[in-house]
Write a protein that holds these residues in place. Sequence first.
Motif, mmCIF file in Angstrom:
data_model
loop_
_atom_site.group_PDB
_atom_site.id
_atom_site.type_symbol
_atom_site.label_atom_id
_atom_site.label_comp_id
_atom_site.label_asym_id
_atom_site.label_seq_id
_atom_site.Cartn_x
_atom_site.Cartn_y
_atom_site.Cartn_z
ATOM 1 N N ARG A 456 48.280 76.039 53.097
ATOM 2 C CA ARG A 456 49.223 76.869 54.007
ATOM 3 C C ARG A 456 50.381 76.121 54.888
ATOM 4 O O ARG A 456 50.124 75.095 55.195
ATOM 5 N N PRO A 457 51.667 76.669 54.769
ATOM 6 C CA PRO A 457 52.566 76.106 55.445
ATOM 7 C C PRO A 457 52.266 75.726 56.790
ATOM 8 O O PRO A 457 51.652 76.728 57.606
ATOM 9 N N GLY A 458 52.276 74.578 57.135
ATOM 10 C CA GLY A 458 52.186 74.218 58.920
ATOM 11 C C GLY A 458 50.583 73.357 58.985
ATOM 12 O O GLY A 458 50.425 72.989 60.068
ATOM 13 N N THR A 459 50.175 73.164 57.697
ATOM 14 C CA THR A 459 48.933 72.496 58.023
ATOM 15 C C THR A 459 48.669 71.077 57.162
ATOM 16 O O THR A 459 47.810 70.639 57.025
ATOM 17 N N ASN A 460 49.874 70.504 57.099
ATOM 18 C CA ASN A 460 49.986 69.090 56.604
ATOM 19 C C ASN A 460 48.971 68.323 57.556
ATOM 20 O O ASN A 460 48.194 67.477 56.861
ATOM 21 N N VAL A 461 49.228 68.297 58.596
ATOM 22 C CA VAL A 461 48.358 67.400 59.556
ATOM 23 C C VAL A 461 46.788 67.440 59.383
ATOM 24 O O VAL A 461 45.985 66.514 59.161
ATOM 25 N N ALA A 462 46.355 68.567 59.175
ATOM 26 C CA ALA A 462 44.760 68.884 58.869
ATOM 27 C C ALA A 462 44.437 68.342 57.617
ATOM 28 O O ALA A 462 43.419 67.696 57.649
ATOM 29 N N ARG A 500 35.223 62.389 62.801
ATOM 30 C CA ARG A 500 34.596 63.695 63.420
ATOM 31 C C ARG A 500 34.663 64.998 62.606
ATOM 32 O O ARG A 500 35.395 64.989 61.816
ATOM 33 N N PRO A 501 33.382 65.524 62.876
ATOM 34 C CA PRO A 501 33.252 66.647 61.851
ATOM 35 C C PRO A 501 34.304 67.558 61.924
ATOM 36 O O PRO A 501 34.559 68.189 60.755
ATOM 37 N N GLU A 502 34.923 67.967 62.903
ATOM 38 C CA GLU A 502 35.980 68.965 62.826
ATOM 39 C C GLU A 502 37.396 68.522 62.070
ATOM 40 O O GLU A 502 38.186 69.348 61.600
ATOM 41 N N ASN A 503 37.381 67.196 61.690
ATOM 42 C CA ASN A 503 38.322 66.703 60.697
ATOM 43 C C ASN A 503 37.894 66.719 59.221
ATOM 44 O O ASN A 503 38.732 66.254 58.235
ATOM 45 N N SER A 504 36.705 67.157 59.030
ATOM 46 C CA SER A 504 36.458 67.092 57.684
ATOM 47 C C SER A 504 36.967 68.241 56.776
ATOM 48 O O SER A 504 37.256 69.195 57.178
ATOM 49 N N PRO A 505 36.924 67.956 55.435
ATOM 50 C CA PRO A 505 37.739 69.140 54.580
ATOM 51 C C PRO A 505 37.028 70.281 54.667
ATOM 52 O O PRO A 505 37.830 71.444 54.423
ATOM 53 N N GLU A 506 35.853 70.460 55.063
ATOM 54 C CA GLU A 506 35.052 71.569 55.164
ATOM 55 C C GLU A 506 35.336 72.475 56.512
ATOM 56 O O GLU A 506 35.473 73.599 56.485
ATOM 57 N N ALA A 507 35.763 71.774 57.450
ATOM 58 C CA ALA A 507 36.103 72.250 58.508
ATOM 59 C C ALA A 507 37.505 72.812 58.513
ATOM 60 O O ALA A 507 37.984 73.755 59.343
ATOM 61 N N THR A 508 38.449 72.033 57.914
ATOM 62 C CA THR A 508 39.798 72.185 57.891
ATOM 63 C C THR A 508 40.151 73.386 56.738
ATOM 64 O O THR A 508 41.266 73.641 56.798
ATOM 65 N N GLU A 509 39.280 73.574 55.994
ATOM 66 C CA GLU A 509 39.416 74.697 54.789
ATOM 67 C C GLU A 509 40.023 75.696 55.264
ATOM 68 O O GLU A 509 41.015 76.268 54.835
ATOM 69 N N GLN A 545 54.810 69.502 63.769
ATOM 70 C CA GLN A 545 53.930 68.194 63.929
ATOM 71 C C GLN A 545 54.409 67.213 62.894
ATOM 72 O O GLN A 545 53.931 66.652 62.197
ATOM 73 N N GLY A 546 56.035 67.224 62.471
ATOM 74 C CA GLY A 546 56.390 66.310 61.638
ATOM 75 C C GLY A 546 56.295 64.942 61.787
ATOM 76 O O GLY A 546 55.729 64.136 60.744
ATOM 77 N N SER A 547 56.606 64.447 62.971
ATOM 78 C CA SER A 547 56.209 62.969 63.229
ATOM 79 C C SER A 547 54.805 62.825 63.090
ATOM 80 O O SER A 547 54.424 61.607 62.676
ATOM 81 N N THR A 548 53.780 63.704 63.457
ATOM 82 C CA THR A 548 52.337 63.399 63.325
ATOM 83 C C THR A 548 52.033 63.140 61.774
ATOM 84 O O THR A 548 51.159 62.343 61.431
ATOM 85 N N ALA A 549 52.684 64.215 61.090
ATOM 86 C CA ALA A 549 52.306 63.941 59.679
ATOM 87 C C ALA A 549 52.852 62.656 59.195
ATOM 88 O O ALA A 549 52.107 62.048 58.221
ATOM 89 N N LYS A 796 46.069 64.284 65.717
ATOM 90 C CA LYS A 796 45.251 65.373 65.906
ATOM 91 C C LYS A 796 45.877 66.720 65.451
ATOM 92 O O LYS A 796 47.427 66.740 65.680
ATOM 93 N N TYR A 797 45.363 67.523 64.833
ATOM 94 C CA TYR A 797 46.067 68.486 64.225
ATOM 95 C C TYR A 797 46.295 69.685 65.278
ATOM 96 O O TYR A 797 45.268 69.966 65.765
ATOM 97 N N VAL A 798 47.513 70.096 65.471
ATOM 98 C CA VAL A 798 47.650 71.316 66.503
ATOM 99 C C VAL A 798 48.289 72.291 65.662
ATOM 100 O O VAL A 798 49.557 72.159 65.206
#
Length: 955
Positions: A456-462, A500-509, A545-549, A796-798
């Motif tokens: 989805r647009p906006g979730t690159n960092v995730a 960290r678990p919150e950064n796993s593919p399952e958590a960010t899906e 979050q362009g710079s973060t990505a 960190k994904y915001v």
Amino acid sequence: MLEQYKDRDYGTPARENLAGISLTIDGREVTVPAGTSLMRAAIESGSNVPKLCATDSLEPFGSCRLCLVEIEGRKGYPASCTTPAEAGMVVRTQSPKLQQLRKGVMELYISDHPLDCLTCAANGDCELQDMAGVTGLREVRYGGDGANHLNLGKDESNPYFSYDPSKCIVCNRCVRACEETQGTFALTISGRGFASRVSPGQDQPFMESECVSCGACVQACPTATLQEKSVIHSGQPEHSVLTTCAYCGVGCAFKAEMKGNEVVRMVPHKDGAANHGHSCIKGRFAWGYATHKDRITKPMIRASISEPWREVSWNEAIGYAASEFKRIQQKYGRDAVGGISSSRCTNEEVYLVQKLVRAAFGTNNVDTCARVCHSPTGYGLGQTYGTSAGTQTFDSVTKMDVALVIGANPTAAHPVFASRLKRRLREGAKLIVIDPRRVELVKSPHIKADYHLQLRPGTNVAVLTALAHVIVTEDLVQETYVAERCDEKAYREWKAFVARPENSPEATEADSGVPAALVRGAARLYATGGNAAIYYGLGVTEHSQGSTAVMAIANLAMATGNVGRKGVGVNPLRGQNNVQGSCDMGSFPHELPGYRHISDSTVRGEFEAAWGVTLSPEPGLRIPNMFDAALAGSFKGLYCQGEDIVQSDPDTQHVARALAAMECIVVQDLFLNETAKYAHVFLPGSSFLEKDGTFTNAERRISRVRKVMPPKAGKADWEATIALSNALGYPMDYRHPSEIMAEIARLTPSFAGVSYDKLDRMGSLQWPCNDAAPAGTPLMHVDRFVRGKGRFIITKYVPTDEKVTRRLPLLLTTGRVLSQYNVGAQTRRTENVHWHDEDRLEVHPHDAEDRGIRDGDWVGVQSRAGETVLRACVTERVQPGVVYTTFHFPESGANVITTDSSDWATNCPEYKVTAVQVMPVTQPSEWQKKWTRFSKVQADLLENRQPGPAIALSK
Ligand code: SF4
Ligand code: SF4
Ligand code: SF4
Ligand code: FES
């Protein structure tokens, strides 16, 4: 045809092979790399081998039988193009028997060919004609009255080239060029034997086929079968000048083939290091804007935007602009004015604009259009690696095993690079695409992405952080590389964070919409598939979050050891031709040339000494801050060179209000663009054909731009800036852009070794170019990162604030198409409009059905910033919940809808995520009605301009 622009053609491609083969050709000892054809070996050693179906940009085909040779000890007469050289061979390329055989072949060709050489557009530039001469053919024994192809009809559907099958010799070069060089596979040879002919698509006219009009087939065609219409119209060129394309960041080298001051055609230069003889439709064909009737070639002034323009002399226009800037500074303070430089202008011009703002205005209020595209690249790569640029050459793609393409659509925006990437993919390299849309690379002839993470647009960092999570938790990190090359503490912290678990593919899906299994598969492929290279574009940078990505991308490449050698790296694909250069040249408000902070007193001192002024240590205003300050009443004057901020910057209505609040806007451009409608002084700009200078492409490659015709308005852009500076009381004295480059080199360590002489000698140079690297630096960070140890940064994904709601339930994302360029000011004034004559809104069939929208319907697109109306294109290229459009036409108002959200570090606008609602409508939006009225008024004011003095054209 003059020899000066005839490239030597060696018949078959060069082979990269360390092992050498020695043989004898025409009595000469020759050594060539193993795998080299006999034809190439012979031509390299000085023999002339006739050929028609062979050319050195394509693999040999062996159909024409003109290149026959004799090999001692072997029977028959093999084709030299398809016969590899072997050690000890003794080869003859000339003998009476060979001459007789070749003459026979030519006789058959000519017997089925129109004998209209004298009136043919290719007369003098035709290989068939050349070969008739080489083989000594004087008469043809077979008449044209039997079965022949002479009456086949022409296909004139393509606006740039014609196809005349009566002249076709079925050599297959066009088909191979379309496959091998371009990668589009639009052509086939249909029919058999005598009936065989070239056919686009399913035997369709060119314009109805998949052809993307790159022109590779036209260039490859040895006859006039495929011929540029400009050559048919103007005749053969008389001289040529080497220059660089002024469209995208690939930076293709071209020969401008000229007749007097008229361009006859643009031919991609074989020795161009970025393009190796290939081009896209824009660079090869879309140069007609330079002589378009809309060009404004006389300076104009007016006291207010409701008055008609008055044509004036350069002196009066410059004098008026200078007096207005001085008046404003006296009244409102020194910082009430500023300047915007352009990524379409040369390095030298950008350098002068920032120098004028800092030294003549005495403020750091200078920014560049790179603010709205790649400023996060500068920040993100600077923080992690220590330098703000891509790490590789484009050539590096030939050594790549896995490409990760994120937020980029190279087949549309960087077509020549896309062709090279596709070639490597066809050779077996793997592909991961991360994009909300099903861009062409995901599936095209002979290409299929191994993974398409349709986020989805906006979730690159995730997603990027989830990829890192898999790499870390599945022990795929190149620990030795990281231990040697990266900051250990930062790595440990990053590793703990991504694990960290919150950064796993399952958590960010849930947020990203990308199935976890796909993320895991893609991460494993990227980490273990061999040389892995990341290519990214504005789909990464133009986010909150362009710079973060960008930093997340840099982290991935470090963790997997994919920086510092061929085939790997982090490669930002720059949008406009000189985005890299405009950033390098110090046009950000906080940086002097070479990315050195304005607060650094040593650096500032060097510029103060060279320029003879005191510089402010405080960063100036960024573009969005200039708009806010204008609306607050503290920013009143703007010098805008070569940018159309009203059309290209987000939240058009906000930008327009800001401009309307200023007292003096000086626009320097080719056309009365959207920004110029708010201007008080118009300085006519010069196209890339009218000036000398340099562009720096996405590989940090500095290439020469050379003047092929005099400036239509009498001054090149750099000359106008000099005149303005002098009128402001800060003297500038450069007689040629080479002198500006000499100053840049003196003051910028990464450019210290750059000069026009060296560029002329070497063709191009990649910075850093200095004593340590006098021939430039193709690969960055080879043994160590520029900053010393590579620095992992926590990403960190915001989630963006731009969220879908019940009122605005869809996400709009924006991009480009192949045939148009940026705000379209140039390409809209060419025949490219045949491919794309309006911006459309792509809507998924489900969303369209929910709203009762059919393909072609007018739809209103509403965001919290504004509303516009476009025609719908119902397509599965976008996923449900996402809509997409381009921004090439001002009346579309794509940026009326985009908002003021921007990247946290750099203010790069969040163009790629806007919450919208889409509904069928029957009439234009209120903004569009207002725009139409305002544009009509401005067109009338231009039409009714008071004529001024004639402009003397410089030689
Ligand atoms: S112009 Fe390019 S895409 Fe079109 S047929 Fe020729 S090579 Fe193929
Ligand atoms: S169109 Fe030109 S390149 Fe293609 S087969 Fe015919 S002669 Fe050869
Ligand atoms: S790929 Fe880019 S630089 Fe090359 S011809 Fe096309 S627009 Fe010009
Ligand atoms: S050039 Fe070798 S067969 Fe045509």
